[in-house]
Design an enzyme around this catalytic site. Structure first.
Site, PDB file in Angstrom:
ATOM      1  N   CYS A   7       3.578   6.568  -4.876  1.00  0.00           N
ATOM      2  CA  CYS A   7       3.835   5.854  -5.764  1.00  0.00           C
ATOM      3  C   CYS A   7       4.873   6.879  -6.519  1.00  0.00           C
ATOM      4  O   CYS A   7       5.963   7.234  -6.224  1.00  0.00           O
ATOM      5  CB  CYS A   7       3.055   5.196  -6.928  1.00  0.00           C
ATOM      6  SG  CYS A   7       3.684   3.951  -8.040  1.00  0.00           S
ATOM      7  N   HIS A  32      -0.756   2.250  -3.263  1.00  0.00           N
ATOM      8  CA  HIS A  32      -1.777   3.188  -3.666  1.00  0.00           C
ATOM      9  C   HIS A  32      -3.123   3.299  -2.742  1.00  0.00           C
ATOM     10  O   HIS A  32      -4.107   2.313  -3.230  1.00  0.00           O
ATOM     11  CB  HIS A  32      -2.184   2.890  -5.124  1.00  0.00           C
ATOM     12  CG  HIS A  32      -1.301   3.237  -5.961  1.00  0.00           C
ATOM     13  ND1 HIS A  32      -1.323   4.371  -6.860  1.00  0.00           N
ATOM     14  CD2 HIS A  32      -0.177   2.536  -6.597  1.00  0.00           C
ATOM     15  CE1 HIS A  32      -0.206   4.373  -7.531  1.00  0.00           C
ATOM     16  NE2 HIS A  32       0.479   3.216  -7.488  1.00  0.00           N
ATOM     17  N   GLU A  49      -5.254   5.273  -2.493  1.00  0.00           N
ATOM     18  CA  GLU A  49      -6.547   6.000  -3.424  1.00  0.00           C
ATOM     19  C   GLU A  49      -7.087   4.818  -4.189  1.00  0.00           C
ATOM     20  O   GLU A  49      -8.019   5.138  -4.748  1.00  0.00           O
ATOM     21  CB  GLU A  49      -5.913   7.036  -4.170  1.00  0.00           C
ATOM     22  CG  GLU A  49      -5.095   6.817  -5.429  1.00  0.00           C
ATOM     23  CD  GLU A  49      -3.824   6.275  -5.430  1.00  0.00           C
ATOM     24  OE1 GLU A  49      -3.537   5.638  -4.382  1.00  0.00           O
ATOM     25  OE2 GLU A  49      -3.065   6.423  -6.573  1.00  0.00           O
TER      26      GLU A  49
END
Lengths: 225, 109, 782
Positions: A84, A194, A196
């Site tokens: 990002c 994302h 994560e």
């Protein structure tokens, strides 16, 4: 394997990236003002709003002292993942081709999207199931991938597009539905979604884990060699 | 005692990225206009353009939204480099440096 | 909430609405005693300048008495802000003292920057809700953004890391272009601040009602988490300790904001006139400030910490000194300024954002400054703690203001309200929803009514709004918006085993019908939301948004509402740990609906068993739980039909509903239920449709027995009802007291009555429900 997560002032997803990295290896913070990567085996430039995203997303962060080291590390073949805002920083730094523009809808969008893994032979996707879709969230205002047509052709021709938004899932109007690209050498990868935030079934999905696991596989092989 | 940069994010993280310090008495004030490159979709510009007819303003087209950066600089010769490296992203943005005026000598440092 | 213990003398104020409340102890508003000398001469006598600042003549006389002389400009500015409704709660404090604030989990109650409760594993959760209504009415983007910024500072001021934001928004009907603009900008502002600072916005609510047309409401709630030992209070201690101002430079932002903006009615022409004092938010600055403050606390370098909010330095310094029973010297010449020519009084009352005030022992100062430099946070020693009990404002070596702290903080007169139940209708009859009257008419087919309700602005999908918020950063969010009745946040990243649940609620129209029962319903609704995810309530915070309390009928609304809040909390065993009031929300057209927004935080021992609202499993049984007695009067359907508000709501058996909530929560915690959803706006049929939509699966439901008024049973509203699903044996368990009414499965919602005409049946594809539910907010946002 040890992954370093860069922390700029204004980084927001650094903690999340650290937790995700800790699932596949050791993880530690790399402070933006330091000129030292502390011997990590891979670098994650996390999401957030580095330096408030003032001026232009990623534009100020790329000049942070740590980024000089990240650029050197990348030139030497080290694995660098930009998520990002990290993707935006890597584009600004010239480590990845293209740029990120404001979403077509102009608004921030936080949404779970489906991604097609385009290449599974790379350092970042070798552990991803071929032909399967990943469910990973996006959350950004400036995520519309852009590069001139000729560069997009070249990028696709050399297999530089690793992830695409599945049909109907492009949240920002990205050119050719591109969600993530890698550099020519294949050791620097940036993506708007994302991963994560997709490492825990309770928070939505574990589909992002394969990207980190790929990094471990490759970095681990380098370490073993 | 003051530890820092102002709310704008300050001079950036690198410290030594370029010539620093305020414009001296010999400095000039300059304006840099940054706008999306021709041909690049500009949703902000489109949004403005779409909003105008609702307010009764017709016949407006070609709206592009960019940004204006004002600065004081000792050596205007380095401005193009500053634009190329930081103020604009040449891949997606054009910039224009407006004719600069000398800074009034009474300007506080 | 009262920001200090009940020490202040309460002057007799027989008539709350009197323009000039009497001074205490019959003190006549005489000229100042000649004794005592002003640090600097009073400003040239401007007759009645205190009135322009919002102080009454009697309050002014009281200030003169406390000082023994005329206040100078600096002092008057400080008093006018500290004695405003916003800071002193002078019309609400006496009522608020009736609320239950004790509880075994309570770590910090009303009076601190935020309330805090113990959640086990050595962790505490801090939370608070606060209004930013007037600033948002003037400039919605910045008003909403700085509302979020302010509530975040309240939470990290006590040492807690902000982990979630929720918001409660009210606008006029979406037919109004202004309402659409306010919504779009307020949502963008909330997103801008929360997203940029990395705190997820996990929930909230939006209602559109005509009485909010001129006074929108923007309430923001923040939750923070801290290891118990990191909690810090705001009391200054240790004379000689240094006062350090952290963060942004001080400008003219929001000068007069607290007293002029927040305590006066908005009138014509205000929008333009008040624009210059709007505060501008800088989430990047606050992100650095947040990380820096938490690091300073972790390193145990601070004696006290306080945020700067309404009334700026004046309020923060005075509160710190008051709580520590000490004095403070502030040197305005040492405050970093954004505009060089600021007057001392401007510096003292500026509401520039992203600033914090801390107290540091002199020997720790170098370390504090070094850490601030590392975070690129400006830090300036601007004064010191004294033992003289006075707030002294210095300008280098000149004293420009000198007032007793106690007078500033604790001695504002408190006013008894003069409530009177209104004899006439306070609110106009809601306008009939033109676009859908045929579908809403009493003789319409229920399926058409259901589709129309699903598309109604107060019920339609909120996706277009919540997608503008980062709801997942920090990796705690295990129930995102629209997945469950409450947001659920796991505590795993903090070393905890459980999860928190949080919800924010208030249906102002129902409170307008019946302030006492409507407020009870609000608390019950919020608690029901927690029960549906399996959480036990830990503590409550609130934001009381009302009209002008000096008017008897508003005083009545406020009094009845607070009575309902207290009764509901006592019945549910929930402590009120903090809150906020926003009064004077009225314009020429009248007051807003009374809107006591309630935020509730609960705990789930097992994060794996967090509930959701969507039907989950084909073959599961569906059951109705609770003493649900729906009525059409006061419902969403009645509003859309253009029916007047009833004079009262049905009686709710709070004890019985509390028992049902406990049994639903228990069943969810045991893992017996697949889903739970409480019945709220739009009634049973809408709740059922929402369960289908959230689960993406259909249901077949048969309403048993004789139903007196089928339309009321489908669309009527009232507290106490839940729709749950799960294995049939679990739903038949006696302790749940559920009535099994159907089965989960298929792609349709089929709704029939055991004993009623077949024309009342609904049979709809999920896709039809989804099409109705989606699109309304998208269209409003443009």
């Amino acid at each position: 394997m040890r992954l370093g997560v860069v922390r700029f002032p204004g980084s927001c997803d650094d903690g999340d990236a650290l937790r995700a990295a800790a699932i596949v290896g050791d993880a530690e913070v790399l402070w933006h003002g330091d000129r030292d990567l502390r011997g990590v085996d891979g670098v994650i430039v996390p999401g957030g709003f580095s330096y408030g995203d003032y001026l232009r997303v990623g534009a100020i962060a790329r000049f942070a002292p740590i980024m000089g080291e990240v650029e050197r590390f990348a030139r030497d073949g080290g694995l660098v993942l930009g998520i990002c805002n990290g993707f935006q920083v890597l584009c600004e730094a010239g480590l990845l081709p293209g740029a990120l523009l404001p979403n077509e809808g102009l608004r921030f969008v936080c949404r779970q999207v489906e991604l097609d893994v385009v290449e599974t032979s790379t350092a970042f996707t070798c552990d991803c199931p071929a032909g399967e879709r990943l469910s990973i969230p996006v959350k950004h205002t400036t995520g519309r991938y852009f590069a001139p047509e000729a560069q997009l052709d070249e990028l696709e021709a050399r297999g530089g597009v690793l992830l695409r938004y599945a049909p109907g899932h492009n949240p920002n109007g990205a050119a050719r539905s591109i969600a993530g690209v890698c550099n020519e050498a294949g050791n620097v990868f940036g993506l708007m979604p994302h991963p994560e935030h997709a490492v825990d079934p309770l928070t939505g999905s574990t589909d992002g884990l394969c990207l980190f696991a790929s990094m471990r596989k490759v970095a681990g092989a380098v370490l073993a060699a | 005692m003051s530890a820092s940069a102002g709310p704008s994010g300050g001079a950036g993280p690198s410290g030594g990225a370029g010539p620093s310090g305020g414009a001296g008495p010999s400095g000039v004030r300059a304006r840099v206009l940054v706008r999306p490159k021709e041909g690049i979709l500009d949703p902000q510009g489109q949004a403005v353009e779409r909003a105008l007819p609702a307010l009764g303003f017709t016949g407006v087209s070609g709206v592009r939204v960019g940004r204006l950066i004002e600065l004081e600089i000792a050596d205007p010769a380095v401005l193009p480099e500053i634009c190329e490296r930081l103020l604009a992203n040449p891949l997606i943005e054009d910039y224009e440096i407006e004719p600069a005026n000398p800074v009034a000598p009474t300007q506080p440092a | 909430m009262p920001s200090s213990p009940p020490e202040a003398p309460v002057p007799p104020a027989p008539s709350g609405q009197a323009p000039v409340p009497p001074a205490p102890s019959g003190q006549a508003p005489t000229p100042p005693a000649p004794s005592g000398e002003a640090p600097t001469p009073p400003a040239p006598a401007i007759a009645f300048r205190h009135r322009a600042l919002g102080l009454t003549d009697a309050e002014h006389a009281l200030i003169v008495e406390k000082l023994g002389r005329e206040p100078n400009e600096v002092e008057l500015a400080m008093f006018s802000l500290m004695w405003s409704e916003h800071c002193a709660y002078k019309h609400s404090k006496l009522l608020l003292r009736t609320l239950p604030t004790e509880g075994e989990r309570v770590v910090m109650g009303p009076g601190e920057n935020a309330g805090a409760v113990d959640v086990g594993d050595g962790l505490v959760v801090a939370f608070k809700v606060e209004s930013h209504n007037h600033p948002s009415a003037v400039e919605p983007f910045q008003g909403a953004a700085t509302g979020v910024g302010g509530i975040l500072r309240d939470v990290f001021a006590i040492g807690a890391r902000p982990i979630a934001v929720l918001d409660s928004l009210r606008f006029g009907e979406p037919e109004s272009a202004r309402s659409r603009y306010l919504l779009e900008q307020a949502v963008a502002g909330i997103g801008h601040y929360g997203n940029s600072i990395g705190v997820p916005t996990v929930g909230g609510e939006i209602y559109f009602e005509a009485p909010y047309e001129r006074n929108c409401l923007v309430n923001a709630m923040c939750l923070g988490i801290a290891p118990r030992e990191r909690l810090i209070r705001s009391a200054a201690s240790g004379p000689g300790n240094v006062l350090v101002l952290l963060g942004a430079a001080t400008g003219r932002d929001g000068i007069g904001g607290a007293s002029v903006l927040a305590s006066a009615q908005l009138d014509e022409g205000d929008q333009a006139a008040k624009r210059p004092s709007v505060q501008i938010g800088d989430p990047f600055e606050e992100k650095k400030l947040l990380e820096c403050c938490l690091e300073l606390l972790d390193a145990e370098l601070l004696v006290a910490l306080q945020d700067l909010g309404a009334a700026g330095l004046t309020s923060s310094a005075a509160e710190m000194a008051s709580k520590g029973g000490l004095g403070i010297d502030v040197d305005v010449a040492r405050v970093p300024l954004r505009e060089a020519d600021m007057e001392p009084f401007e510096i003292m009352v500026s509401e520039s954002q992203e600033r914090m005030l801390c107290v540091v022992a002199p020997k720790r100062l170098p370390d504090v400054l070094a850490r601030c430099a590392r975070w690129d946070v400006r830090a300036s020693a601007i004064g010191e703690i004294t033992d003289c009990g006075r707030l002294r404002v210095l300008q280098a070596d000149k004293v420009v203001g000198d007032v007793p702290v106690v007078a500033l903080v604790d001695e504002c007169p408190l006013y008894e309200l003069a409530p009177e139940r209104p004899t006439e209708r306070l609110y106009p009859v809601p306008r009939q929803a033109a676009s859908m009257d045929s579908a809403l008419a009493p003789d319409a087919a229920p399926r058409d009514t259901l589709l129309a309700l699903l598309a109604a602005p107060n019920i339609a999908s909120r996706r277009a709004v919540f997608e503008q918020y980062d709801s997942i950063v920090q990796s705690r969010t295990i129930r995102r918006p629209a997945i469950a009745d409450a947001a659920v946040l796991q505590l795993a990243p903090d070393g905890g085993s459980g999860a928190l649940a949080v919800a924010i609620d208030c249906n102002g129209r129902r409170v307008a019908c019946d302030p006492y029962r409507g407020t009870i319903e609000t608390v019950l609704e919020c608690a029901a939301n927690l029960a549906c995810v399996g959480a036990e309530p830990l503590g409550l915070t609130n934001c009381l948004n009302f009209g002008n309390p000096e008017k008897p009928h508003i005083a009545w609304q406020l009094t009845e509402s607070v009575r309902g809040l207290g009764d509901a909390c006592r019945a549910l065993g929930i402590a009120v740990v903090g809150g906020n009031v926003s009064l004077y929300n009225e314009a020429d057209e009248g007051p807003i609906y009374p809107t006591p927004v309630v935020g509730l935080v609960g705990l789930l021992p097992d994060r794996l068993r967090a509930g959701g609202l969507g039907f989950a499993q084909a073959g599961d049984a569906i059951a109705l739980v609770g003493p649900f007695a729906p009525r059409l009067a006061g419902s969403e359907l009645a509003k859309l039909r253009g029916e007047p508000l009833p004079d009262e709501l049905g009686h709710a058996d709070v004890e019985a509903i509390a028992r049902v909530q406990r049994s639903v929560g228990d069943a969810m915690r045991r893992g017996s239920l697949s889903s739970a959803h409480d019945i709220a706006e739009g009634g049973f049929a809408v709740a059922l449709a929402e369960c289908c939509l959230a689960g993406g699966i259909g249901a077949s439901v048969r309403i048993p027995g004789r139903v007196e008024d089928p339309i009321a049973s489908l669309f009527g509203e009232g507290p106490g009802g839940f729709i749950v699903s799960g294995p049939i044996e679990a739903l038949r368990a006696r302790e749940l007291g559920a009535v099994v009414i159907g089965t989960v499965g298929s792609t349709r919602l089929e709704l029939t009555f055991e004993r009623a005409e077949t024309s009342l049946e609904c049979n709809l594809e999920i896709a039809e429900l989804a099409a109705a539910h989606t699109g309304t907010l998208e269209a409003i946002l443009g």
